[in-house]
Design an enzyme around this catalytic site. Structure first.
Site, PDB file in Angstrom:
ATOM      1  CG  ASP A  67      -6.572  16.566 -26.367  1.00  0.00           C
ATOM      2  OD1 ASP A  67      -6.879  15.708 -27.084  1.00  0.00           O
ATOM      3  OD2 ASP A  67      -6.191  17.210 -25.576  1.00  0.00           O
ATOM      4  CG  ASP A  69     -12.935  17.472 -25.574  1.00  0.00           C
ATOM      5  OD1 ASP A  69     -13.147  17.646 -25.614  1.00  0.00           O
ATOM      6  OD2 ASP A  69     -13.426  15.605 -25.014  1.00  0.00           O
ATOM      7  CD  GLU A  76     -11.397  17.357 -20.669  1.00  0.00           C
ATOM      8  OE1 GLU A  76     -11.710  15.891 -21.411  1.00  0.00           O
ATOM      9  OE2 GLU A  76     -10.102  17.680 -20.553  1.00  0.00           O
ATOM     10  NE  ARG A 112     -15.875   8.480 -20.010  1.00  0.00           N
ATOM     11  CZ  ARG A 112     -15.128   9.363 -20.625  1.00  0.00           C
ATOM     12  NH1 ARG A 112     -14.466  10.550 -19.994  1.00  0.00           N
ATOM     13  NH2 ARG A 112     -13.959   8.069 -21.457  1.00  0.00           N
ATOM     14  CB  SER A 156     -10.378  14.784 -30.160  1.00  0.00           C
ATOM     15  OG  SER A 156     -11.315  14.270 -29.212  1.00  0.00           O
ATOM     16  N   GLY A 157     -10.020  11.548 -28.743  1.00  0.00           N
ATOM     17  CA  GLY A 157     -10.917  10.798 -28.026  1.00  0.00           C
ATOM     18  C   GLY A 157     -12.287  10.683 -27.912  1.00  0.00           C
ATOM     19  CE  LYS A 205      -6.449  12.147 -27.573  1.00  0.00           C
ATOM     20  NZ  LYS A 205      -6.309  13.192 -26.333  1.00  0.00           N
ATOM     21  CG  ASP A 227      -5.784  17.833 -21.768  1.00  0.00           C
ATOM     22  OD1 ASP A 227      -6.011  17.432 -20.596  1.00  0.00           O
ATOM     23  OD2 ASP A 227      -5.768  18.586 -22.782  1.00  0.00           O
TER      24      ASP A 227
END
Length: 270
Positions: A67, A69, A76, A112, A156-157, A205, A227
Site C-alpha cells: 500500500d 498512503d 494520506e 471527495r 493504492s487507492g 486491491k 496499514d
C-alpha cells in the site's frame, strides 16, 4: 524457488486497548525529493506481532506488494491534496462517513474529488511544493527486496500522478504501480477519474493482485503489506498479509493481522 508454503503459527492474541493507543511523533523517513519529515500518528507503543515469522514470509515471497498512503509514505495523499486546495475539512467529513460504511469506496472517491476539483496545474504545484515523505527504512527495505530478486509493486487507492515520484524515488517501474487516474479536460480542469482502474472500487486491491498473479507463475508467493483493512482483505489472492503500523495503527487491522510490524527494518531479518 519452489512454491512451498511456510508453516506458520496461528495469530497471537491481540494486545489490550492500552497498547493500541497511538502516539504523535515525527515520521523519520528518507524523504522523497527532499521532502521534510512530517508529523504523523504512529505506533511507538504498539508491539509488533510475530516479526521474525513475518521476515520469513518476506524471505519466501517472490512478489511483495505495498500500500502507499500511511505505509510507503507517511501521509494520506488525497487528504494532503484537499488541504492544499483549501478543502481539507470538507473532504475529512466525507472520509469519516466512508470509513463508517456509509458509502462505497468509489462513491466516496467521487464525492471527495468533486469537492476538491483540482486543476492539472494545482496537482503539479502540489507535487512540487509538498513532496511525500518516505516512511522510515522503506527505501532500504525496497532495495533489499530488489537485491534478493523479488518483484515489488505499489497498489493504492490514491492517484498515479501523486505516486509516480514515490515510485521513482524507490526505483519501482511505473508498470508495477496500480493506482487511480484523474481525468482533466482540454483546459486542464478536473473532469472525473478513470473508473476502469481496479483500485477505484471496493475490493480493488485484491483485483490488482489477481492481475499480478496472472502475469506470474501459479505457485508464486505474494505478500501484501499495508496499514488498512483493504490491504488485509487482499488475502486471497495474496498468500500473506503483513500489517504496518509505523505511521498509524488501525485497531481492527492490528487485531486481525497475524503479522504486524512498526518498522520495515523488522522485515529484513537482520
Amino acid at each position: 524457488m519452489s512454491g512451498s508454503v511456510l508453516s506458520l503459527a496461528r495469530p497471537a492474541a491481540a494486545a489490550n486497548g492500552h497498547n493500541l493507543l497511538a502516539k504523535q511523533l515525527n515520521c523519520n523517513g528518507n524523504g522523497t525529493t527532499g521532502g521534510a519529515a512530517k508529523t504523523t500518528v504512529a505506533s511507538a507503543i504498539t508491539p509488533p506481532k510475530q516479526p521474525q515469522l513475518a521476515a520469513k514470509v518476506i524471505q519466501q515471497s517472490q512478489i511483495v506488494c505495498f500500500d502507499v498512503d500511511s505505509t510507503v509514505i507517511c501521509e494520506e495523499g488525497i487528504d494532503e491534496l484537499a488541504e492544499y486546495c483549501g478543502k481539507g475539512s470538507e473532504v475529512a467529513r466525507v472520509t469519516k462517513e466512508a470509513m463508517g460504511g456509509a458509502m462505497t469506496f468509489q462513491d466516496a472517491l467521487k464525492i471527495r474529488l468533486n469537492i476538491i476539483r483540482p486543476t492539472q496545474q494545482q496537482v503539479r504545484d502540489f507535487i512540487e511544493e509538498r513532496p511525500s515523505t518516505l516512511s522510515k527504512n522503506v527505501k532500504r527495505f525496497v532495495s533489499h527486496l530488489k537485491a534478493e530478486g523479488k518483484q515489488v509493486y505499489l497498489i493504492s487507492g490514491g492517484f498515479d500522478c501523486l505516486i509516480a515520484p514515490v515510485a521513482n524515488e524507490l526505483g519501482i517501474p511505473l508498470k508495477n504501480v496500480y493506482a487511480n487516474k484523474m481525468l482533466f479536460d482540454y483546459l486542464g480542469e478536473y473532469d472525473s477519474f478513470d473508473i476502469s482502474q481496479p483500485t477505484s472500487r471496493s475490493g480493488g486491491k485484491a483485483e490488482a493482485i489477481a492481475l499480478i498473479r496472472k502475469e506470474n507463475s501459479d505457485d508464486a508467493l505474494i505478500t501484501m503489506i499495508g496499514d488498512g483493512a483493504t490491504d488485509l482483505e487482499a488475502v486471497p489472492p495474496a498468500n500473506y498479509f503483513i500489517g504496518f503500523g509505523g505511521n498509524v495503527v488501525r485497531p481492527e487491522v492490528y487485531r486481525r493481522a497475524q503479522y504486524y510490524v512498526t518498522d520495515f527494518e523488522q522485515l529484513m531479518g537482520q
